[in-house]
Design a protein around this motif. Structure first.
Motif, PDB file in Angstrom:
ATOM      1  N   TRP A 100       0.737  -1.204  -0.028  1.00 38.86           N
ATOM      2  CA  TRP A 100      -0.056  -0.068   0.157  1.00 38.86           C
ATOM      3  C   TRP A 100       0.599   1.355   0.080  1.00 38.86           C
ATOM      4  O   TRP A 100       1.850   1.145   0.279  1.00 38.86           O
ATOM      5  CB  TRP A 100      -0.792  -0.082   1.257  1.00 38.86           C
ATOM      6  CG  TRP A 100      -2.100  -0.892   1.383  1.00 38.86           C
ATOM      7  CD1 TRP A 100      -2.460  -1.860   0.311  1.00 38.86           C
ATOM      8  CD2 TRP A 100      -2.772  -1.108   2.435  1.00 38.86           C
ATOM      9  NE1 TRP A 100      -3.453  -2.430   0.769  1.00 38.86           N
ATOM     10  CE2 TRP A 100      -3.837  -2.278   2.031  1.00 38.86           C
ATOM     11  CE3 TRP A 100      -2.987  -0.683   3.575  1.00 38.86           C
ATOM     12  CZ2 TRP A 100      -4.795  -2.749   2.897  1.00 38.86           C
ATOM     13  CZ3 TRP A 100      -3.909  -1.208   4.392  1.00 38.86           C
ATOM     14  CH2 TRP A 100      -4.690  -2.131   4.147  1.00 38.86           C
TER      15      TRP A 100
ATOM     16  N   ARG B 254      -2.878   5.041   2.279  1.00 39.21           N
ATOM     17  CA  ARG B 254      -3.487   4.114   2.467  1.00 39.21           C
ATOM     18  C   ARG B 254      -3.411   3.489   3.970  1.00 39.21           C
ATOM     19  O   ARG B 254      -4.308   3.148   4.479  1.00 39.21           O
ATOM     20  CB  ARG B 254      -3.370   3.006   1.417  1.00 39.21           C
ATOM     21  CG  ARG B 254      -4.495   1.814   1.477  1.00 39.21           C
ATOM     22  CD  ARG B 254      -5.921   2.315   1.280  1.00 39.21           C
ATOM     23  NE  ARG B 254      -6.730   0.999   0.864  1.00 39.21           N
ATOM     24  CZ  ARG B 254      -8.126   1.267   0.816  1.00 39.21           C
ATOM     25  NH1 ARG B 254      -8.595   2.233   1.075  1.00 39.21           N
ATOM     26  NH2 ARG B 254      -8.718  -0.011   0.534  1.00 39.21           N
TER      27      ARG B 254
ATOM     28  N   TYR C 194     -10.617  -3.519   2.511  1.00 37.15           N
ATOM     29  CA  TYR C 194      -9.270  -3.482   2.270  1.00 37.15           C
ATOM     30  C   TYR C 194      -8.688  -4.403   1.389  1.00 37.15           C
ATOM     31  O   TYR C 194      -7.339  -4.496   1.111  1.00 37.15           O
ATOM     32  CB  TYR C 194      -8.465  -2.915   3.381  1.00 37.15           C
ATOM     33  CG  TYR C 194      -8.871  -1.896   4.058  1.00 37.15           C
ATOM     34  CD1 TYR C 194      -8.191  -0.634   3.824  1.00 37.15           C
ATOM     35  CD2 TYR C 194      -9.729  -1.703   5.286  1.00 37.15           C
ATOM     36  CE1 TYR C 194      -8.613   0.661   4.444  1.00 37.15           C
ATOM     37  CE2 TYR C 194     -10.085  -0.636   5.794  1.00 37.15           C
ATOM     38  CZ  TYR C 194      -9.415   0.405   5.287  1.00 37.15           C
ATOM     39  OH  TYR C 194      -9.706   1.898   6.076  1.00 37.15           O
TER      40      TYR C 194
END
Length: 232
Positions: free
Chosen positions: A154, A158, A212
Motif C-alpha cells: 500500500w 492508504r 481493504y
C-alpha cells in the motif's frame, strides 16, 4: 351462563391479541418480547458499544467466501511507524480520544480532549473499566497482520487510513490485557475470552479484510467460518 360467556370472550380476545403481536402471550404480562436479531449485526455482550459499519453475519459470510486465500507475506520492511496513528480529528482530539468517547458512557474530557472519566465495557473479556489509562485502542485487524495480508504494497496514505479508520469496525476500546494478549495474531491463533463476542468479532474482522481487499490464510478462514456459526 353470563359468566361463561365472559370467560370465552376474554379468551378469544387474548388469542386475537397474541396473534396480532407475537410478543404477547395468553399467560404472560402483555409486554412485547424483543425481536430476535442476527447477532452479526449486534454486539454480543451486555453494554457493548456499537461498531460503525458492522454488517450482518450473512453479509460477512458472503464476504468471507470471496476473500482471496493465500499464505502470509514476509514482514520485511514492516514498522508500526508506517501506519501513521493516531491522527488529529479536530477540536484537539486524535483518533484514540474519538474511539474512547464513542465507546464509553458519560465520558468527560479535559481541555486537551483527554478522557478523564467515564465507563467502558471491554467487549473482549466483559470487564468494566472506569480509567481510560487502562484501555487500549485495538485494531480489529492488527497492523502487522494487515502487512502480511497485503498492506506492505500500500501507499503511506492508504496505511494511514487503515490505522485511523473510524467508519468501519476496525477500532475499539478494550482492556490493555486482552489487547496485548491478542498482539498481531489472527482469529485462528487468538479469540476473545468472551465467547459471546465471537460472532461480532468474526463479522468485524471479515468486514475489514473485505473492505481493504486483504488476504486470509486457510486456517484463518476456517476459524472465521466457525466463529460466524455462533451467530443466530
Amino acid at each position: 351462563m353470563l359468566a361463561g360467556v365472559r370467560v370465552v370472550t376474554a379468551a378469544l380476545f387474548v388469542g386475537v391479541l397474541a396473534g396480532c403481536n407475537p410478543g404477547v402471550t395468553a399467560g404472560g404480562d402483555a409486554k412485547p418480547s424483543l425481536p430476535v436479531q442476527d447477532k452479526g449485526a449486534g454486539q454480543g455482550a451486555p453494554g457493548a458499544p456499537a461498531l460503525p459499519g458492522l454488517s450482518t453475519a450473512a453479509v460477512a459470510r458472503t464476504q468471507l467466501a470471496g476473500l482471496k486465500v493465500a499464505g502470509q507475506q514476509a514482514m520485511t520492511g514492516y514498522s508500526r511507524a508506517k501506519f501513521t496513528h493516531w491522527t488529529g480529528q479536530g477540536d484537539a482530539c486524535d483518533t484514540r480520544e474519538v474511539v474512547l468517547e464513542r465507546s464509553g458512557k458519560d465520558v468527560k474530557r479535559d481541555s486537551e480532549c483527554k478522557a478523564v472519566s467515564g465507563t467502558w465495557v471491554s467487549v473482549y473479556d466483559g470487564v468494566t473499566v472506569t480509567d481510560a489509562a487502562k484501555l487500549d485502542i485495538d485494531h480489529m485487524v492488527p497492523l502487522a497482520n494487515a502487512w502480511r495480508s497485503g498492506a506492505g504494497a500500500w501507499t503511506a496514505e492508504r496505511r494511514k487510513e487503515f490505522a485511523n479508520d473510524l467508519t468501519r469496525p476496525q477500532l475499539l476500546a478494550v482492556s490493555a490485557a486482552t489487547n496485548r494478549s491478542k498482539g498481531d495474531q489472527g482469529p485462528d491463533e487468538w479469540q476473545p475470552p468472551a465467547r459471546a463476542y465471537w460472532c461480532t468479532y468474526a463479522t468485524a474482522w471479515t468486514n475489514v479484510k473485505a473492505t481493504y481487499q486483504l488476504t486470509v490464510t486457510e486456517a484463518e478462514k476456517a476459524k472465521l467460518t466457525e466463529m460466524l456459526e455462533t451467530c443466530s
